[in-house]
Design a protein around this motif. Structure first.
Motif, PDB file in Angstrom:
ATOM      1  N   PRO A 135     -35.376  31.232 -22.788  1.00 30.39           N
ATOM      2  CA  PRO A 135     -34.355  30.171 -22.786  1.00 30.39           C
ATOM      3  C   PRO A 135     -34.374  29.379 -24.091  1.00 30.39           C
ATOM      4  CG  PRO A 135     -35.572  30.165 -20.710  1.00 30.39           C
ATOM      5  CD  PRO A 135     -36.251  31.158 -21.606  1.00 30.39           C
ATOM      6  N   TYR A 138     -36.529  26.103 -25.253  1.00 31.20           N
ATOM      7  CA  TYR A 138     -37.969  26.103 -25.560  1.00 31.20           C
ATOM      8  C   TYR A 138     -38.200  26.479 -27.015  1.00 31.20           C
ATOM      9  CZ  TYR A 138     -38.655  25.955 -20.533  1.00 31.20           C
ATOM     10  OH  TYR A 138     -38.630  25.573 -19.217  1.00 31.20           O
TER      11      TYR A 138
ATOM     12  N   PHE B  32     -38.888  34.464 -13.668  1.00 30.00           N
ATOM     13  CA  PHE B  32     -39.548  33.281 -14.204  1.00 30.00           C
ATOM     14  C   PHE B  32     -38.746  32.669 -15.352  1.00 30.00           C
ATOM     15  CE2 PHE B  32     -42.628  31.443 -17.249  1.00 30.00           C
ATOM     16  CZ  PHE B  32     -43.009  30.343 -16.492  1.00 30.00           C
ATOM     17  N   MET B  33     -38.190  33.507 -16.220  1.00 27.96           N
ATOM     18  CA  MET B  33     -37.406  32.973 -17.347  1.00 27.96           C
ATOM     19  C   MET B  33     -36.118  32.312 -16.844  1.00 27.96           C
ATOM     20  SD  MET B  33     -39.127  33.188 -20.026  1.00 27.96           S
ATOM     21  CE  MET B  33     -40.681  33.978 -20.454  1.00 27.96           C
ATOM     22  N   LEU B  35     -35.897  30.792 -13.970  1.00 28.53           N
ATOM     23  CA  LEU B  35     -36.385  29.514 -13.444  1.00 28.53           C
ATOM     24  C   LEU B  35     -36.655  28.532 -14.589  1.00 28.53           C
ATOM     25  CD1 LEU B  35     -37.293  28.189 -10.758  1.00 28.53           C
ATOM     26  CD2 LEU B  35     -39.553  29.182 -11.151  1.00 28.53           C
ATOM     27  N   ALA B  36     -37.270  29.019 -15.651  1.00 24.23           N
ATOM     28  CA  ALA B  36     -37.629  28.163 -16.789  1.00 24.23           C
ATOM     29  C   ALA B  36     -36.389  27.619 -17.496  1.00 24.23           C
ATOM     30  CB  ALA B  36     -38.503  28.934 -17.774  1.00 24.23           C
ATOM     31  N   SER B  37     -35.268  28.316 -17.343  1.00 26.97           N
ATOM     32  CA  SER B  37     -34.043  27.812 -17.974  1.00 26.97           C
ATOM     33  C   SER B  37     -33.353  26.779 -17.084  1.00 26.97           C
ATOM     34  CB  SER B  37     -33.093  28.969 -18.292  1.00 26.97           C
ATOM     35  OG  SER B  37     -32.644  29.569 -17.097  1.00 26.97           O
ATOM     36  N   SER B  38     -33.771  26.687 -15.821  1.00 27.53           N
ATOM     37  CA  SER B  38     -33.089  25.783 -14.892  1.00 27.53           C
ATOM     38  C   SER B  38     -33.662  24.367 -14.923  1.00 27.53           C
ATOM     39  CB  SER B  38     -33.158  26.342 -13.469  1.00 27.53           C
ATOM     40  OG  SER B  38     -34.481  26.277 -12.971  1.00 27.53           O
ATOM     41  N   PHE B  39     -34.876  24.208 -15.412  1.00 30.49           N
ATOM     42  CA  PHE B  39     -35.448  22.870 -15.599  1.00 30.49           C
ATOM     43  C   PHE B  39     -36.538  22.970 -16.659  1.00 30.49           C
ATOM     44  CE2 PHE B  39     -38.721  24.541 -12.944  1.00 30.49           C
ATOM     45  CZ  PHE B  39     -39.855  23.749 -13.142  1.00 30.49           C
ATOM     46  N   PRO B  40     -36.811  21.862 -17.364  1.00 32.17           N
ATOM     47  CA  PRO B  40     -37.756  21.960 -18.488  1.00 32.17           C
ATOM     48  C   PRO B  40     -39.211  22.008 -18.032  1.00 32.17           C
ATOM     49  CG  PRO B  40     -36.891  19.727 -18.319  1.00 32.17           C
ATOM     50  CD  PRO B  40     -36.196  20.527 -17.251  1.00 32.17           C
TER      51      PRO B  40
END
Lengths: 220, 74
Positions: A135, A138, B32-33, B35-40
């Motif tokens: 994403p 980051y 997981f990626m 999910l990681a893009s949906s919140f910091p």
């Protein structure tokens, strides 16, 4: 040519050296490494605690980099794309594990920074099928720990099912990520740690419930 | 790795399970990626120049790190 930190044999220091840039195989991409996180598994490999490392070896399996070139029949990424490269570097695709959604257990699997060269180097050639897009929010440096600590924590969290209460035993790199996810999902988290432990990421800033004591601490 | 300590059977009774994880699947990574893009997710890191990989490993071994060690390229 490229600079790399190479492990020649177990229980020796890494040696800085110049190597040819890796050649691209079919389905591989050449990646310029931007950041590579250091995992406890790297220590185990360097100490000779895992049985079959490639030697000499370039460690590193939490790699963030930019694609320089795509090899023959590599089509997922193009030059300039940012990719993350994790521990799993290749699987056979044919065994009973691969055919049942458990490629993590493939007996012929190859692993970056263990049986394949990893990211403690300027460049890395890797099978594009095992890379991930990261994403944009980051930075390279902050994304790197997601690629092992984050992933194994996530896999553990999924294995825990829809439990409302989670216990985390020890609080290292994986825990500091997984507890943020669990909290985001509205779960209760209990962390168990040893007293006076150092090197605990985020202990003060994001996990105020976790004190350095033998007692159990919870956060809702 | 240290051995897993023993515990009373009562704790495992009622069809509870003990389970380990190994490695990852590509599906884990993609999920997981997403999910990681949906919140910091905030990661605590301590950076080292890539040539100081030995120092980073030593810091990890001796528990001196504040966060995950990350090697950076010049």
């Amino acid at each position: 040519m490229m600079q790399a930190m190479v492990l020649d044999s177990a229980q020796t220091s890494l040696r800085e050296t110049t190597l040819p840039r890796p050649k691209l195989g079919e389905g591989q991409i050449l990646v310029r490494v931007c950041a590579c996180a250091v995992c406890r598994t790297d220590l185990q490999v360097a100490d000779g605690e895992l049985p079959n490392p490639k030697l000499p070896l370039i460690l590193g399996h939490e790699v963030v980099g930019r694609v320089i070139e795509a090899g023959k029949s590599a089509e997922r990424f193009k030059a300039g794309d940012r990719v993350g490269i994790p521990w799993l570097g290749w699987t056979c695709g044919e065994c009973r594990y691969c055919r049942s959604g458990r490629e993590n257990l493939c007996e012929k699997a190859k692993f970056n920074g263990y049986t394949l060269d990893g990211g403690y180097a300027e460049y890395m050639a890797t099978d594009e099928r095992f890379c991930f897009s990261i994403p944009e929010s980051y930075s390279d440096v902050h994304a790197a720990p997601l690629l092992c600590a984050g992933l194994i924590g996530y896999r553990s969290l999924v294995k825990a099912g829809d439990a409302e209460r989670l216990g985390i035993y020890g609080f290292g790199a994986a825990a500091h990520i997984v507890c943020q996810i669990a909290k985001h999902q509205g779960r209760k988290i209990f962390a168990f740690t040893r007293p006076r432990r150092t090197g605990t990421p985020g202990a003060q800033s994001r996990c105020p419930w976790r004190n350095r004591g033998l007692r159990r601490h919870s956060h809702e | 790795m240290s051995d897993i300590p023993s515990f009373p059977y009562d704790i495992l009774w009622r069809e509870r399970t003990v389970c380990s994880v190994a490695n990852l699947t590509r599906r884990d990574g993609e999920e997981f990626m997403t999910l990681a893009s949906s919140f910091p997710i905030k990661t605590s890191v301590q950076t080292f120049p890539f040539r100081e990989a030995n120092e980073a490993l030593t810091h990890l071994r001796t528990g001196k790190l504040q966060g995950a060690a990350v090697l950076t390229m010049a």
